[in-house]
Write an enzyme that holds these catalytic residues in place. Structure first.
Site, mmCIF file in Angstrom:
data_model
loop_
_atom_site.group_PDB
_atom_site.id
_atom_site.type_symbol
_atom_site.label_atom_id
_atom_site.label_comp_id
_atom_site.label_asym_id
_atom_site.label_seq_id
_atom_site.Cartn_x
_atom_site.Cartn_y
_atom_site.Cartn_z
ATOM 1 N N GLY A 257 0.823 -1.201 0.000
ATOM 2 C CA GLY A 257 0.000 0.000 0.000
ATOM 3 C C GLY A 257 0.861 1.257 0.000
ATOM 4 N N SER A 258 0.404 2.268 0.685
ATOM 5 C CA SER A 258 1.070 3.570 0.645
ATOM 6 C C SER A 258 2.422 3.593 1.338
ATOM 7 C CB SER A 258 0.160 4.636 1.264
ATOM 8 O OG SER A 258 -0.990 4.814 0.466
ATOM 9 N N THR A 259 2.763 2.540 2.107
ATOM 10 C CA THR A 259 4.104 2.501 2.699
ATOM 11 C C THR A 259 5.173 2.367 1.617
ATOM 12 O OG1 THR A 259 4.079 0.090 3.002
ATOM 13 C CG2 THR A 259 3.216 1.438 4.807
ATOM 14 N N PHE A 260 4.766 2.028 0.392
ATOM 15 C CA PHE A 260 5.692 1.895 -0.735
ATOM 16 C C PHE A 260 5.966 3.236 -1.410
ATOM 17 C CE2 PHE A 260 6.838 0.657 -5.119
ATOM 18 C CZ PHE A 260 7.766 -0.356 -4.879
#
Length: 647
Positions: free
Chosen positions: A326-329
């Site tokens: 998700g947005s941690t990437f």
């Protein structure tokens, strides 16, 4: 022809010398033979009488003590404890039923064990011992020992058995031992003869399985004299074996136990990693299980209860589970664009709430859009469209290369079962595995950690530690073996411009410390311990048009196993990173709601080496946190019980 007298004298002399030599040799031979006959007939008469009855000498193995496992501070997390049992030799007992009845008047006997013992007596020679009571208490053993004169054939015995005092706190890391099975033997080309000893325990999974040979040790031997039917007559000599290696882990027991309690009944995973050394301080998966159930062989019903649980308590989610990040990437996408000169601090993108790509609309999580955003704002508020735009310019090749530098798609060498490689997708991968060409929509999906990319919580922790330090720090689980530190290669610079890393770190800081940050509600307000983090929500499935028509419009409206995964990664303190943390809550919904509060609490425990002061939390949360701390403190001490305490 007649010899003269002188010749006759010489001949006679030679004959006499030869006769004397021959006679002397005969005398020595007969004397030695006589001495040997005396030794055989008198001094070794008993030994050769047994040999005459077809006795033989057997060499039998003595199981070594298994190496123990400790946490980084020397707290035992896998140790050996005395295991008490009662055996019975049928031919010495005489009336077996009567002896068992006397035994039952002294201690409680399990009907199942007695039934198994009776079956073993029927198929075994009567001189072999059979276990009639296993894993009894010391009091019961003592009671039997003082009554052995009236219990013919009964012997109280003491052995060693594995015990895990922390129960489930280390179950997914350490694993467990169990009796050797035919399946275990089939997997080994030349199995150690130790493994054929009845009831011998070997490591099945986790560190116990991966370091089995080191932990097992070397067998001792004893020479025993047995007769033709195999009965032991006496022990001739004994040589003790070599104890298995003691292993010290990098994990902190107090932090590990707290993390397990904090995760509670969620289906979740959490990693705490030292940013500078790579030491793993916490490797926690929830829900967990008691590994002591497996030591003597778990029942079918108990095992089925574990395997049928939708939350998968047997899975080590920290290393085996792979999830879309998700947005941690997004930090990876940002660094790839910064390095290519596509993004820079003042570079802005207009977010109307979606982006049209190849006749397909890719939505931002905020349907109304974020308006004009720069990099720091895009990370702070997790704007998807900003990263869509970057990805279209930078391309998948650069994004994949940057992800590899941060450990995405790398299988780290840890002594745990099923360490996953995850997936760092490339054009070649899709062509080889999917049989299709990479398309621009794939790149757009990967840019926000969706699509084909898959990561484990361990990889997310490594990624975060590398973001915090700019070095290729790698995880380490084993601190030392027999007191000798395990080598850890020094980390090297990643070769990324420090200014680019600082831009990303500032964005992560704003996530937790700016009022519009997605994790502002899970901030730390201690100035010296501020954290920098990133929320993530990985989609499990899309809500279909038909479901929307039925009123299913929110993640919470879906069944549990169809909801999004919640993720959060962070490092702290921001100015001097010590710890990197990654938390994944399966089907937890939003990262800011489900994962960030857990990560914040674990981070504070690590920073303070125990329970943090309430002043570290926002004022509005302190009452709730105080109640939470009291509840968790009641859970954590109860995890350090001995077997007898539990009995």
């Amino acid at each position: 022809m007649r010899k003269n007298p002188q010749e006759n004298a010489e001949t006679h002399s030679r004959v006499t010398r030869r006769a004397l030599l021959l006679g002397g040799a005969q005398l020595v031979f007969m004397g030695g033979l006589g001495l040997r006959m005396r030794q055989l007939q008198l001094e070794q008469a008993d030994q050769f009488r047994l040999l005459a009855e077809e006795n033989r000498i057997n060499i039998r193995l003595i199981p070594p003590a298994r190496g123990q496992i400790f946490d980084r501070n020397g707290v035992a997390i896998a140790r050996n404890e005395p295991a008490y049992r009662i055996t019975l030799v049928p031919e010495d007992a005489g009336d077996v039923d009567e002896v068992i009845a006397r035994l039952a008047s002294l201690i409680e006997l399990d009907p199942g064990e007695l039934e198994a013992a009776a079956a073993e007596m029927k198929r075994s020679p009567p001189f072999l011992p059979v276990t009639v009571a296993d894993r009894i208490s010391w009091e019961d053993l003592s009671r039997v020992a003082v009554n052995t004169p009236v219990l013919p054939g009964v012997t109280p015995e003491v052995g060693l058995s594995r015990f895990y005092p922390m129960r489930g706190d280390f179950a997914h890391v350490v694993g467990y031992v169990g009796p050797v099975s035919d399946y275990d033997l089939s997997k080994i080309e030349n199995p150690d003869q130790l493994l054929r000893i009845p009831r011998f325990q070997i490591g099945k999974v986790g560190l116990e399985g991966k370091m089995e040979e080191s932990l097992r040790g070397k067998a001792g031997t004893k020479r025993v004299e047995v007769n033709a039917v195999g009965r032991v007559m006496r022990e001739l000599d004994r040589r003790e074996g070599q104890q298995g290696d003691d292993v010290q882990l990098t994990i902190d027991q107090g932090l590990q136990s707290y993390t397990q309690a904090r995760l509670g009944d969620e289906s979740a995973a959490a990693i705490v990693m030292d940013c500078n050394t790579g030491d793993l301080l916490t490797v926690a998966s929830a829900p967990t299980f008691d590994p002591n159930l497996f030591v003597e062989g778990i029942s079918v019903a108990a095992y089925r209860e574990l395997t049928d649980n939708d939350y998968r308590p047997l899975a080590a989610k920290t290393v085996q589970g792979t999830y879309p990040p998700g947005s941690t990437f997004k930090m990876i996408t940002a660094l790839a664009a910064l390095e290519e000169g596509i993004a820079f601090p003042d570079h802005t993108v207009w977010c109307p709430g979606h982006l049209e790509v190849s006749n397909r609309r890719f939505h931002c999580w905020k349907r109304a859009g974020h308006g004009h955003v720069n990099l720091a704002q895009a990370l702070r508020e997790s704007c998807d469209v900003y990263f869509y735009e970057l990805a279209l310019e930078v391309g998948i090749d650069k994004i994949s290369a940057m992800a590899a530098r941060f450990g995405i798609g790398e299988r780290f060498d840890l002594p745990m079962s099923g360490v996953a490689k995850g997936l760092n997708p490339t054009r070649d991968w899709k062509r080889d595995v999917r049989g299709a060409d990479w398309v621009v929509g794939d790149t757009v999906n990967v840019s926000i950690g969706q699509g084909f990319v898959l990561t484990s919580p361990l990889q997310l922790a490594v990624m975060t530690a590398r973001l915090a330090t700019g070095r290729d720090v790698s995880p380490r689980l084993v601190k030392s073996i027999n007191g000798v530190d395990t080598p850890q290669p020094p980390s090297k610079r990643l070769g990324i411009n420090e200014a680019f890393l600082n831009e990303v770190r500032r964005g992560m800081y704003a996530v937790s410390n700016h009022r519009r940050g997605t994790a502002y509600g899970s901030r730390i307000i201690e100035d010296t311990n501020r954290l920098a983090g990133k929320t993530g929500t990985s989609q499990v499935r899309n809500i279909t048009a038909a479901e929307r028509a039925r009123g299913v419009s929110r993640n919470e409206d879906l069944p549990w196993n169809r909801r999004d995964h919640a993720l959060f990664v962070n490092f702290a303190p921001y100015d001097n990173p010590k710890y990197a943390v990654a938390v994944v809550v399966e089907h937890g919904g939003g990262g800011s709601k489900a994962a960030a509060p857990i990560a914040r609490d674990i981070t504070l425990q690590a920073l303070h080496g125990g329970q943090p002061p309430l002043e570290a939390y926002p004022a509005k949360d302190r009452k709730r946190i105080e109640e939470q701390q009291e509840r968790l403190q009641k859970l954590v001490p109860g995890r350090n019980l001995t077997r007898r305490d539990r009995a």
